[in-house]
Design a protein around this motif. Structure first.
Motif, short mmCIF file in Angstrom:
data_model
loop_
_atom_site.label_atom_id
_atom_site.label_comp_id
_atom_site.label_asym_id
_atom_site.label_seq_id
_atom_site.Cartn_x
_atom_site.Cartn_y
_atom_site.Cartn_z
N GLY A 168 7.25 -24.53 48.50
CA GLY A 168 7.91 -24.84 47.21
C GLY A 168 9.10 -24.49 47.13
O GLY A 168 9.93 -25.45 46.51
N ALA A 169 9.94 -23.68 47.64
CA ALA A 169 11.30 -23.74 47.91
C ALA A 169 11.96 -24.87 48.50
O ALA A 169 13.02 -25.35 47.81
N ALA A 170 11.54 -25.40 49.52
CA ALA A 170 11.91 -26.67 50.12
C ALA A 170 11.93 -27.69 49.16
O ALA A 170 12.93 -28.49 49.23
N ARG A 171 10.96 -27.87 48.36
CA ARG A 171 10.84 -29.04 47.42
C ARG A 171 11.73 -28.76 46.26
O ARG A 171 12.57 -29.80 45.88
N ILE A 172 12.10 -27.68 45.84
CA ILE A 172 13.05 -27.32 44.92
C ILE A 172 14.33 -27.59 45.39
O ILE A 172 15.20 -28.45 44.61
N GLY A 173 14.63 -27.38 46.60
CA GLY A 173 16.12 -27.80 47.10
C GLY A 173 16.01 -29.26 47.27
O GLY A 173 17.34 -29.97 47.12
N ARG A 174 14.79 -29.79 47.69
CA ARG A 174 14.95 -31.54 48.00
C ARG A 174 15.29 -32.07 46.52
O ARG A 174 15.87 -33.21 46.41
N VAL A 175 14.62 -31.64 45.49
CA VAL A 175 14.84 -32.13 44.15
C VAL A 175 16.26 -32.03 43.75
O VAL A 175 16.91 -32.78 43.20
#
Length: 220
Positions: free
Chosen positions: A24-31
């Protein structure tokens, strides 16, 4: 709650250990990286709730920085993301916040470079799923799991209809749409999740509409 696939239950293919704290954290960063449009030169990352207490042990810090580097959740480079970012010249600051938030897995990401800066708030809701709930002071609801466009516009009569008409003419179906404004008659933000990727020609048509100030595309 309905699930589209088994991966909605067991989580995504990812570098562990936690779908909510890592994927989830990786996806927040990628967004955040996608919205900013390029790799930032600096990042100030504030963790709240459970994130603040466990981010080091669960790899939330390296995962989020990995997202800022445009690494997918399964990219093995995530474990070295902080070192890779520093080698690339990115300055990173982690902040453990004590304020109580509505969701325990909340992070505020401030990023920027010599030209611009951006701030968003994201939450990890489990199974690798996320929501972006604030962008530069605008409230929104963006999942990051569907193609989307963000339209900054003047809060004027007909602005929303004009954008919707362009998408309808191009046969683009809207799956979810929200509008947020800080003050009546000032700037507003349309968040539009759609069923297919939008090409550059459509973005150009939207940018040329009266009262539209900026259009940002997010690819799934």
């Amino acid at each position: 709650m309905k699930y589209k696939s088994v991966f909605d239950i067991i989580g995504p293919v990812m570098i562990g250990p936690s779908s909510s704290h890592t994927a989830g954290a990786a996806r927040i960063g990628r967004v955040a990286r996608s919205l900013f449009g390029r790799q930032p030169k600096w990042a100030a990352i504030s963790f709240y709730g459970s994130f603040a207490k466990t981010y080091k042990g669960h790899g939330t810090d390296v995962a989020l920085v990995g997202g800022l580097l445009d690494f997918d959740t399964s990219d093995e480079r995530i474990t070295r993301a902080i070192d890779i970012a520093k080698e690339a010249g990115m300055k990173i600051k982690f902040i453990e916040e004590e304020a109580i938030t509505d969701h325990p897995n909340t992070v505020r990401v401030k990023i920027g470079d010599d030209e611009d800066e951006m701030e968003l708030v994201g939450i990890s809701i489990g199974g690798g799923k996320i929501e972006i709930i604030e962008l530069n002071g605008f409230e929104l609801k963006l999942s990051g799991h569907h193609p989307a466009i963000l339209v900054v516009h003047n809060d004027r009569h007909g602005a929303i209809a004009a954008v919707s008409n362009v998408l309808a003419h191009e046969e683009i179906n809207i799956g979810h749409m929200e509008v947020s404004r800080k003050e009546k008659g000032k700037m507003a933000l349309m968040t539009i999740e759609v069923d297919q990727n939008i090409d550059a020609n459509v973005i150009k048509k939207l940018e040329e509409l009266p009262n539209v100030l900026q259009v940002t595309k997010i690819v799934e």
